[in-house]
Design a protein around this motif. Structure first.
Motif, PDB file in Angstrom:
ATOM      1  N   GLY A   1      18.279  -6.437   9.197  1.00 31.04           N
ATOM      2  CA  GLY A   1      18.957  -5.586  10.162  1.00 31.04           C
ATOM      3  C   GLY A   1      18.387  -4.205  10.390  1.00 31.04           C
ATOM      4  O   GLY A   1      18.948  -3.430  11.162  1.00 31.04           O
ATOM      5  N   PHE A   2      17.289  -3.872   9.743  1.00 27.45           N
ATOM      6  CA  PHE A   2      16.659  -2.580  10.026  1.00 27.45           C
ATOM      7  C   PHE A   2      15.786  -2.730  11.265  1.00 27.45           C
ATOM      8  O   PHE A   2      15.148  -3.753  11.465  1.00 27.45           O
ATOM      9  CB  PHE A   2      15.795  -2.113   8.848  1.00 27.45           C
ATOM     10  N   SER A   3      15.747  -1.715  12.091  1.00 31.94           N
ATOM     11  CA  SER A   3      14.918  -1.770  13.294  1.00 31.94           C
ATOM     12  C   SER A   3      13.618  -1.010  13.110  1.00 31.94           C
ATOM     13  O   SER A   3      12.737  -1.085  13.951  1.00 31.94           O
ATOM     14  CB  SER A   3      15.687  -1.221  14.496  1.00 31.94           C
ATOM     15  N   SER A   4      13.478  -0.290  12.009  1.00 29.46           N
ATOM     16  CA  SER A   4      12.290   0.509  11.750  1.00 29.46           C
ATOM     17  C   SER A   4      11.776   0.233  10.346  1.00 29.46           C
ATOM     18  O   SER A   4      12.516   0.373   9.370  1.00 29.46           O
ATOM     19  CB  SER A   4      12.627   1.999  11.898  1.00 29.46           C
ATOM     20  N   LEU A   5      10.507  -0.135  10.257  1.00 30.46           N
ATOM     21  CA  LEU A   5       9.899  -0.388   8.958  1.00 30.46           C
ATOM     22  C   LEU A   5       9.870   0.884   8.120  1.00 30.46           C
ATOM     23  O   LEU A   5      10.100   0.849   6.912  1.00 30.46           O
ATOM     24  CB  LEU A   5       8.488  -0.950   9.130  1.00 30.46           C
ATOM     25  N   GLY A   6       9.646   2.022   8.758  1.00 35.45           N
ATOM     26  CA  GLY A   6       9.611   3.288   8.036  1.00 35.45           C
ATOM     27  C   GLY A   6      10.945   3.636   7.406  1.00 35.45           C
ATOM     28  O   GLY A   6      11.012   4.027   6.236  1.00 35.45           O
ATOM     29  N   SER A   7      12.033   3.486   8.176  1.00 32.98           N
ATOM     30  CA  SER A   7      13.354   3.803   7.617  1.00 32.98           C
ATOM     31  C   SER A   7      13.743   2.788   6.546  1.00 32.98           C
ATOM     32  O   SER A   7      14.354   3.139   5.535  1.00 32.98           O
ATOM     33  CB  SER A   7      14.424   3.887   8.708  1.00 32.98           C
TER      34      SER A   7
ATOM     35  N   PHE B   1      14.824   1.807   1.030  1.00 32.84           N
ATOM     36  CA  PHE B   1      14.594   0.881  -0.072  1.00 32.84           C
ATOM     37  C   PHE B   1      14.067   1.649  -1.285  1.00 32.84           C
ATOM     38  O   PHE B   1      14.566   1.485  -2.405  1.00 32.84           O
ATOM     39  CB  PHE B   1      13.600  -0.213   0.341  1.00 32.84           C
ATOM     40  N   SER B   2      13.072   2.488  -1.066  1.00 32.25           N
ATOM     41  CA  SER B   2      12.478   3.267  -2.158  1.00 32.25           C
ATOM     42  C   SER B   2      13.496   4.202  -2.791  1.00 32.25           C
ATOM     43  O   SER B   2      13.544   4.338  -4.023  1.00 32.25           O
ATOM     44  CB  SER B   2      11.278   4.066  -1.651  1.00 32.25           C
ATOM     45  N   GLN B   3      14.330   4.844  -1.973  1.00 34.34           N
ATOM     46  CA  GLN B   3      15.360   5.737  -2.501  1.00 34.34           C
ATOM     47  C   GLN B   3      16.371   4.981  -3.358  1.00 34.34           C
ATOM     48  O   GLN B   3      16.771   5.458  -4.417  1.00 34.34           O
ATOM     49  CB  GLN B   3      16.115   6.430  -1.361  1.00 34.34           C
ATOM     50  N   MET B   4      16.778   3.821  -2.911  1.00 33.29           N
ATOM     51  CA  MET B   4      17.847   3.093  -3.591  1.00 33.29           C
ATOM     52  C   MET B   4      17.352   2.260  -4.780  1.00 33.29           C
ATOM     53  O   MET B   4      18.067   2.100  -5.763  1.00 33.29           O
ATOM     54  CB  MET B   4      18.588   2.204  -2.596  1.00 33.29           C
ATOM     55  N   VAL B   5      16.138   1.724  -4.676  1.00 34.21           N
ATOM     56  CA  VAL B   5      15.630   0.814  -5.698  1.00 34.21           C
ATOM     57  C   VAL B   5      14.683   1.520  -6.674  1.00 34.21           C
ATOM     58  O   VAL B   5      14.560   1.113  -7.827  1.00 34.21           O
ATOM     59  CB  VAL B   5      14.938  -0.401  -5.029  1.00 34.21           C
ATOM     60  N   GLY B   6      14.030   2.571  -6.201  1.00 34.44           N
ATOM     61  CA  GLY B   6      13.121   3.301  -7.074  1.00 34.44           C
ATOM     62  C   GLY B   6      11.669   2.902  -6.950  1.00 34.44           C
ATOM     63  O   GLY B   6      10.818   3.402  -7.684  1.00 34.44           O
ATOM     64  N   GLU B   7      11.370   1.990  -6.041  1.00 28.28           N
ATOM     65  CA  GLU B   7       9.989   1.610  -5.756  1.00 28.28           C
ATOM     66  C   GLU B   7       9.920   1.070  -4.341  1.00 28.28           C
ATOM     67  O   GLU B   7      10.940   0.695  -3.760  1.00 28.28           O
ATOM     68  CB  GLU B   7       9.461   0.592  -6.768  1.00 28.28           C
ATOM     69  N   SER B   8       8.732   1.031  -3.794  1.00 23.44           N
ATOM     70  CA  SER B   8       8.570   0.565  -2.414  1.00 23.44           C
ATOM     71  C   SER B   8       8.847  -0.931  -2.329  1.00 23.44           C
ATOM     72  O   SER B   8       8.750  -1.641  -3.339  1.00 23.44           O
ATOM     73  CB  SER B   8       7.144   0.850  -1.927  1.00 23.44           C
ATOM     74  N   PRO B   9       9.173  -1.420  -1.124  1.00 26.43           N
ATOM     75  CA  PRO B   9       9.399  -2.871  -0.981  1.00 26.43           C
ATOM     76  C   PRO B   9       8.166  -3.690  -1.377  1.00 26.43           C
ATOM     77  O   PRO B   9       8.308  -4.747  -1.991  1.00 26.43           O
ATOM     78  CB  PRO B   9       9.714  -3.044   0.509  1.00 26.43           C
ATOM     79  N   THR B  10       6.992  -3.203  -1.048  1.00 26.62           N
ATOM     80  CA  THR B  10       5.764  -3.922  -1.401  1.00 26.62           C
ATOM     81  C   THR B  10       5.588  -3.985  -2.906  1.00 26.62           C
ATOM     82  O   THR B  10       5.286  -5.046  -3.464  1.00 26.62           O
ATOM     83  CB  THR B  10       4.548  -3.255  -0.739  1.00 26.62           C
ATOM     84  N   ALA B  11       5.789  -2.857  -3.591  1.00 21.56           N
ATOM     85  CA  ALA B  11       5.665  -2.838  -5.051  1.00 21.56           C
ATOM     86  C   ALA B  11       6.717  -3.743  -5.685  1.00 21.56           C
ATOM     87  O   ALA B  11       6.424  -4.458  -6.655  1.00 21.56           O
ATOM     88  CB  ALA B  11       5.798  -1.402  -5.567  1.00 21.56           C
TER      89      ALA B  11
ATOM     90  N   ARG C   1      12.250 -11.135  -3.593  1.00 15.82           N
ATOM     91  CA  ARG C   1      12.075 -11.850  -4.866  1.00 15.82           C
ATOM     92  C   ARG C   1      11.810 -13.327  -4.656  1.00 15.82           C
ATOM     93  O   ARG C   1      11.033 -13.929  -5.379  1.00 15.82           O
ATOM     94  CB  ARG C   1      13.327 -11.715  -5.740  1.00 15.82           C
ATOM     95  N   ALA C   2      12.486 -13.942  -3.692  1.00 16.18           N
ATOM     96  CA  ALA C   2      12.513 -15.401  -3.632  1.00 16.18           C
ATOM     97  C   ALA C   2      11.768 -16.036  -2.471  1.00 16.18           C
ATOM     98  O   ALA C   2      11.491 -17.220  -2.512  1.00 16.18           O
ATOM     99  CB  ALA C   2      13.969 -15.872  -3.593  1.00 16.18           C
ATOM    100  N   ALA C   3      11.453 -15.277  -1.442  1.00 17.25           N
ATOM    101  CA  ALA C   3      10.821 -15.881  -0.265  1.00 17.25           C
ATOM    102  C   ALA C   3       9.425 -15.295  -0.058  1.00 17.25           C
ATOM    103  O   ALA C   3       9.170 -14.142  -0.390  1.00 17.25           O
ATOM    104  CB  ALA C   3      11.668 -15.640   0.978  1.00 17.25           C
ATOM    105  N   ASN C   4       8.580 -16.090   0.475  1.00 19.80           N
ATOM    106  CA  ASN C   4       7.221 -15.656   0.767  1.00 19.80           C
ATOM    107  C   ASN C   4       7.189 -15.080   2.186  1.00 19.80           C
ATOM    108  O   ASN C   4       6.687 -15.697   3.111  1.00 19.80           O
ATOM    109  CB  ASN C   4       6.258 -16.838   0.620  1.00 19.80           C
ATOM    110  N   LEU C   5       7.774 -13.896   2.332  1.00 21.22           N
ATOM    111  CA  LEU C   5       7.857 -13.225   3.624  1.00 21.22           C
ATOM    112  C   LEU C   5       7.192 -11.862   3.513  1.00 21.22           C
ATOM    113  O   LEU C   5       7.150 -11.269   2.435  1.00 21.22           O
ATOM    114  CB  LEU C   5       9.317 -13.035   4.042  1.00 21.22           C
ATOM    115  N   THR C   6       6.710 -11.354   4.627  1.00 19.09           N
ATOM    116  CA  THR C   6       6.148 -10.006   4.624  1.00 19.09           C
ATOM    117  C   THR C   6       7.277  -8.987   4.554  1.00 19.09           C
ATOM    118  O   THR C   6       8.430  -9.295   4.872  1.00 19.09           O
ATOM    119  CB  THR C   6       5.311  -9.742   5.895  1.00 19.09           C
ATOM    120  N   VAL C   7       6.935  -7.775   4.184  1.00 22.72           N
ATOM    121  CA  VAL C   7       7.926  -6.707   4.137  1.00 22.72           C
ATOM    122  C   VAL C   7       8.495  -6.474   5.535  1.00 22.72           C
ATOM    123  O   VAL C   7       9.697  -6.252   5.695  1.00 22.72           O
ATOM    124  CB  VAL C   7       7.314  -5.416   3.551  1.00 22.72           C
ATOM    125  N   THR C   8       7.661  -6.563   6.547  1.00 24.45           N
ATOM    126  CA  THR C   8       8.137  -6.376   7.922  1.00 24.45           C
ATOM    127  C   THR C   8       9.132  -7.457   8.307  1.00 24.45           C
ATOM    128  O   THR C   8      10.169  -7.172   8.917  1.00 24.45           O
ATOM    129  CB  THR C   8       6.951  -6.370   8.915  1.00 24.45           C
TER     130      THR C   8
END
Length: 152
Positions: free
Chosen positions: A90-96, A101-111, A76-83
């Motif tokens: 603390g995640f080591s895998s972008l896929g996980s 994120f999608s399961q818990m929030v209801g949309e992808s991190p990019t969306a 929401r607040a920083a101009n950072l990539t999803v990666t």
């Protein structure tokens, strides 16, 4: 006996709180059950059962929730990539990360990031966060402590 029906002693509650606080402070580190149980001073099996009985979720689920909440803040607040956000929390895998994120929030991190960007809110440039010491320049270990070694 169900883990949620387990009676947790008052003495153990303080130790469970210490472990939960440790998760809150060090969510970006690769924490595991052995380390968290050591903070609580009990076996990892007793720790998992007691934590679940006290807080209504396992320690790893609690850790994941903290990481996703922090990721939401950064998206929401920083101009950072999803990666970059994925690694900073603390995640080591972008896929996980994307999957959880999608399961818990209801949309992808990019969306999620794009929806907040469309609102026109202020964003802190990622380079500024790195330059001011708010984030690790390598982008993989999270916020920089005030120096010295962190205890796990």
């Amino acid at each position: 006996m169900s883990a949620r029906r387990l009676a947790v002693t008052v003495d153990l509650l303080a130790h469970l709180r210490d472990a939960r606080d440790h998760i809150d402070r060090h969510y970006e580190l690769p924490l595991d059950l052995d380390q968290l149980a050591k903070v609580a001073g009990v076996s990892k099996f007793h720790f998992v059962r007691s934590f679940d009985a006290t807080y209504g979720e396992t320690p790893i689920r609690y850790l994941t929730t903290r990481r996703i909440e922090r990721a939401q803040d950064l998206l929401r607040a920083a101009n950072l990539t999803v990666t970059e956000v994925c690694m900073l929390v603390g995640f080591s895998s972008l896929g996980s990360f994307s999957s959880r994120f999608s399961q818990m929030v209801g949309e992808s991190p990019t969306a999620y990031r794009d929806r907040w960007a469309a609102r026109g809110g202020p964003h802190v440039p990622g380079c500024y966060l790195f330059m001011r010491g708010g984030l690790d320049p390598g982008g993989t270990t999270g916020p920089i402590s005030g120096g010295g070694n962190r205890a796990i």
